[in-house]
Write an enzyme that holds these catalytic residues in place. Structure first.
Site, PDB file in Angstrom:
ATOM      1  N   ASP A 167       0.872  -1.169   0.000  1.00  0.00           N
ATOM      2  CA  ASP A 167       0.000   0.000   0.000  1.00  0.00           C
ATOM      3  C   ASP A 167       0.915   1.228   0.000  1.00  0.00           C
ATOM      4  O   ASP A 167       2.113   1.116   0.292  1.00  0.00           O
ATOM      5  CB  ASP A 167      -0.886  -0.026   1.246  1.00  0.00           C
ATOM      6  N   ASP A 218      -0.058   5.184   0.995  1.00  0.00           N
ATOM      7  CA  ASP A 218      -0.249   6.148   2.081  1.00  0.00           C
ATOM      8  C   ASP A 218      -0.301   5.452   3.435  1.00  0.00           C
ATOM      9  O   ASP A 218      -1.129   4.560   3.654  1.00  0.00           O
ATOM     10  CB  ASP A 218      -1.535   6.945   1.855  1.00  0.00           C
ATOM     11  N   ASP A 223      -1.411  -0.589   6.262  1.00  0.00           N
ATOM     12  CA  ASP A 223      -1.534   0.127   7.532  1.00  0.00           C
ATOM     13  C   ASP A 223      -2.975   0.335   7.951  1.00  0.00           C
ATOM     14  O   ASP A 223      -3.269   0.435   9.137  1.00  0.00           O
ATOM     15  CB  ASP A 223      -0.848   1.495   7.435  1.00  0.00           C
ATOM     16  N   THR A 256      -2.350   1.051  -4.462  1.00  0.00           N
ATOM     17  CA  THR A 256      -2.889   2.181  -3.725  1.00  0.00           C
ATOM     18  C   THR A 256      -4.301   2.538  -4.150  1.00  0.00           C
ATOM     19  O   THR A 256      -4.697   2.307  -5.299  1.00  0.00           O
ATOM     20  CB  THR A 256      -1.979   3.414  -3.903  1.00  0.00           C
ATOM     21  N   SER A 257      -5.051   3.115  -3.220  1.00  0.00           N
ATOM     22  CA  SER A 257      -6.392   3.612  -3.524  1.00  0.00           C
ATOM     23  C   SER A 257      -6.352   4.985  -4.174  1.00  0.00           C
ATOM     24  O   SER A 257      -7.392   5.508  -4.577  1.00  0.00           O
ATOM     25  CB  SER A 257      -7.227   3.668  -2.235  1.00  0.00           C
ATOM     26  N   LYS A 292     -10.478  -1.160  -2.133  1.00  0.00           N
ATOM     27  CA  LYS A 292     -10.310  -1.864  -0.863  1.00  0.00           C
ATOM     28  C   LYS A 292     -11.531  -1.581   0.026  1.00  0.00           C
ATOM     29  O   LYS A 292     -12.021  -0.455   0.031  1.00  0.00           O
ATOM     30  CB  LYS A 292      -9.032  -1.386  -0.157  1.00  0.00           C
TER      31      LYS A 292
END
Length: 226
Positions: free
Chosen positions: A19, A21, A169, A112-113, A144
């Site tokens: 991931d 961030d 995270d 990543t989103s 996600k």
């Protein structure tokens, strides 16, 4: 995939999936500045709303609010542009730059989103060279906690999902990693409050190193503290 008594340190992997961030870089301050302004404009409880933004795509976060008369697609584009323009305070998680540099280029990915343009901007701000494989918000229909993003990254790397280690995270990302069939490592550096988790955790990448065996598999090792 693993026995309850085992940890991520007991396995060899074909790829590491990260991931972005909160996992390899910290963008909390910048993201919360942008989202707080948006929430205030729409009359939301800013403090409560900010707890919902981490790890999810902007379009999903906005859609979940079900605000009348709001064009979620247009609002998400506006959020993305504002975040691209504000990268003040975006920094790498301690040790992340060196750790990522130690990985073979074809054995890791960012999942990543964030939209691709924002992901590239934040990676640049944090001093992280983008990997060859990135899965971003535009690559999936469902974000996600749906596991598709992680499954797609493994597919692009040509690696079975069961031979991947996911670094995450946020709760939605951890759920995505679990559902994908991979093992999960939780990175806690950006956590403001402790997270209860059954997964192995690290506070920074200074605590670990990677070893590559003759067969090309990666093994995560804890660094010995003098």
């Amino acid at each position: 995939m693993s026995a309850k008594s085992s940890t991520v340190f007991d396995y060899r992997y074909r790829a590491f999936l990260f991931d972005m961030d909160g996992t390899i870089l910290n963008s909390i301050a910048a993201a919360e500045r942008v989202w707080a302004a948006w929430a205030k404009r729409h009359g939301l409880d800013v403090e409560a709303f900010l707890t919902t933004i981490h790890g999810a795509r902007a379009i999903d976060t906005i859609t979940c609010q079900a605000l009348p008369g709001v064009d979620a697609q247009a609002e998400a584009r506006g959020i993305t542009q504002a975040e691209i323009e504000d990268v003040e305070g975006v920094v790498a998680i301690p040790g992340a730059v060196e750790f990522l540099k130690s990985l073979p280029a074809n054995q890791w990915a960012v999942v990543t989103s964030a939209p691709k343009a924002l992901a590239l901007r934040r990676l640049q701000a944090a001093g992280i060279v983008p990997p060859a494989v990135m899965v971003t918000a535009e690559d999936v229909v469902r974000g996600k906690p749906d596991p598709t993003c992680y499954q797609l990254s493994a597919q692009r790397l040509g690696v079975p999902m069961a031979q991947c280690l996911v670094f995450e995270d946020a709760s939605v990302g951890i759920c995505a990693g679990e559902a994908s069939g991979a093992n999960v490592m939780v990175v806690t550096s950006a956590h403001r409050v402790p997270m209860t988790t059954t997964h192995s955790t690290i506070d920074s990448y200074e605590q670990v190193q990677v070893q590559r065996d003759e067969g090309g598999c990666l093994r995560l090792l804890r660094r010995q503290v003098a």
